[in-house]
Design an enzyme around this catalytic site. Sequence first.
Site, PDB file in Angstrom:
ATOM      1  CG  ASP A  50       7.365 -67.114   7.076  1.00  0.00           C
ATOM      2  OD1 ASP A  50       7.235 -68.284   6.675  1.00  0.00           O
ATOM      3  OD2 ASP A  50       6.485 -66.249   6.977  1.00  0.00           O
ATOM      4  CE  LYS A 103       9.048 -72.763  12.377  1.00  0.00           C
ATOM      5  NZ  LYS A 103       8.744 -71.410  11.881  1.00  0.00           N
ATOM      6  N   GLY A 140       6.147 -73.464   5.097  1.00  0.00           N
ATOM      7  CA  GLY A 140       7.076 -73.516   3.968  1.00  0.00           C
ATOM      8  C   GLY A 140       8.485 -73.431   4.500  1.00  0.00           C
ATOM      9  CG  HIS A 141       9.859 -75.582   7.449  1.00  0.00           C
ATOM     10  ND1 HIS A 141       9.634 -76.584   8.348  1.00  0.00           N
ATOM     11  CD2 HIS A 141       9.238 -74.494   7.956  1.00  0.00           C
ATOM     12  CE1 HIS A 141       8.905 -76.116   9.360  1.00  0.00           C
ATOM     13  NE2 HIS A 141       8.648 -74.855   9.128  1.00  0.00           N
ATOM     14  CD  GLN A 191       1.968 -73.075  10.591  1.00  0.00           C
ATOM     15  OE1 GLN A 191       1.719 -73.933  11.409  1.00  0.00           O
ATOM     16  NE2 GLN A 191       2.105 -73.364   9.321  1.00  0.00           N
ATOM     17  NE  ARG A 236       7.941 -64.984   4.403  1.00  0.00           N
ATOM     18  CZ  ARG A 236       8.998 -65.735   4.133  1.00  0.00           C
ATOM     19  NH1 ARG A 236      10.214 -65.263   4.272  1.00  0.00           N
ATOM     20  NH2 ARG A 236       8.838 -66.984   3.733  1.00  0.00           N
TER      21      ARG A 236
END
Length: 446
Positions: free
Chosen positions: A21, A24, A48-49, A232, A313
């Site tokens: 996260d 990227k 999840g980009h 990741q 998060r």
Amino acid sequence: MCESFLDMEKNTVLVGVQWGDEGKGKVVDVLADQFDIVARYQGGANAGHTVVVDGKKFILQLIPSGILRPGKIAVIGNGVVLDPEALFCEVEAIERAGIQVGDRLRISDRSHLILPYHRMHEQAAEAARGDDKIGTTSKGIGPSYEDKASRRGLRCCDLRDARIFREKCKRALLEKNRYAAAFSGEVIADADQLIESYWSQARRIVPFLVNTADYLNREMDRGKTVLFEGAQGTLLDLDHGTYPFVTSSSAAAGGACTGAGVGPTRIGAVIGVSKAYTTRVGSGPFPTEVEGQGAELLRERGGEYGAVTGRPRRCGWFDVPAARYSSRLNHLSALIITKLDILDHLAEIPVGVEYQLNGHTLTEFPAEAETLERVETRYKMLPGWQQSTFGLRDYAQLPQKARDYLQFISDQVEVEIAMISTGPGREQTIWMENCEWMKQTALKQQ
Ligand code: IMP
């Protein structure tokens, strides 16, 4: 053979320095314009980009973010585990937004499939761990890689022949049902039902299948350049991360070679992406974690909710020992810092500079998650800049204290910063033209 040193130099791996996260997706989108091909080499729909293009938000889980750039080729390498349902949801969402995927997507015929029983297996495995859960994304990633390693996995190439697929699926399920019956008295699934419901969707993958390793090598031979997109982050790497609280693939830069099928000498640079602070989803040690209101503030300002699972998060400060460990492991050529603007409000910003255990400074990033859980982090307090950096595009516009903060991180991690992201949009980016690596590489500010 590479036509010139520069061509070889330009093939670049982009890797997360932290626990994923790091932003990227946006960085790949910004850089993709300067490469011909963007290739994913590991992970699956657990990633999840998030990419914002012209104010439109895309969450890409499997397809490399390069697909959003017209004319670029997106490759899903052999190191990825592929869920057909997730893939086609994504293809349809991208095409609904007016971007044609068409023949710009290539999928490795050697990549492994995720089947419904992988998700069932994962739920059971997580439940069995009780308080010791990994906190996985429940996408079936780990069990699919387990099957790959134990040589009972089904690969995309098996979809080319209905008879072969059926046989292999039945064989795998027979074994799984035996184990399940021994443990719980129940079988996982009926093979015929499973094949019937899976086959028609999964078959749609076949036109996209190629030997992507061969494709990539041929393209590089004729001077095309590749950006390898890591999912990741290094601290979630199966070998080098905070095991067992990791994902099941090689997220560090080395994974690009096995996961895409290219030799190490083809890669010219490794760029690390890190947030200006740190986040983590799921369980496991987090030495610079902030609790309570401080975490809440970072979470709200940074929108720190999982792109895939929606989970809040965990948030904390920049962690120098962890970033240094990642940097060394990946042998970073340069660093990209994202989400600097999330720190704009703070009067003081703590940066974790050292881990101590029983009064002694640790000189190495510990192998044991249990040790990392117990370390006490020593912080250096840096003055905040307390003015908006959101959307800035020029380094000269950054407040001096923000520049000092970035310089401190760069000095501590011993890597130059090549780019700073000041917002989710493509243009909300500062290129560091004085960075030595930027000067040497063919990458140019857009
Ligand atoms: P899995 O990859 O679903 O097996 O999950 C293993 C661990 O990696 C869990 O802590 C997840 O939260 C974490 N994880 C997996 N993918 C990502 C990601 O893209 N970003 C952040 N954490 C992730």
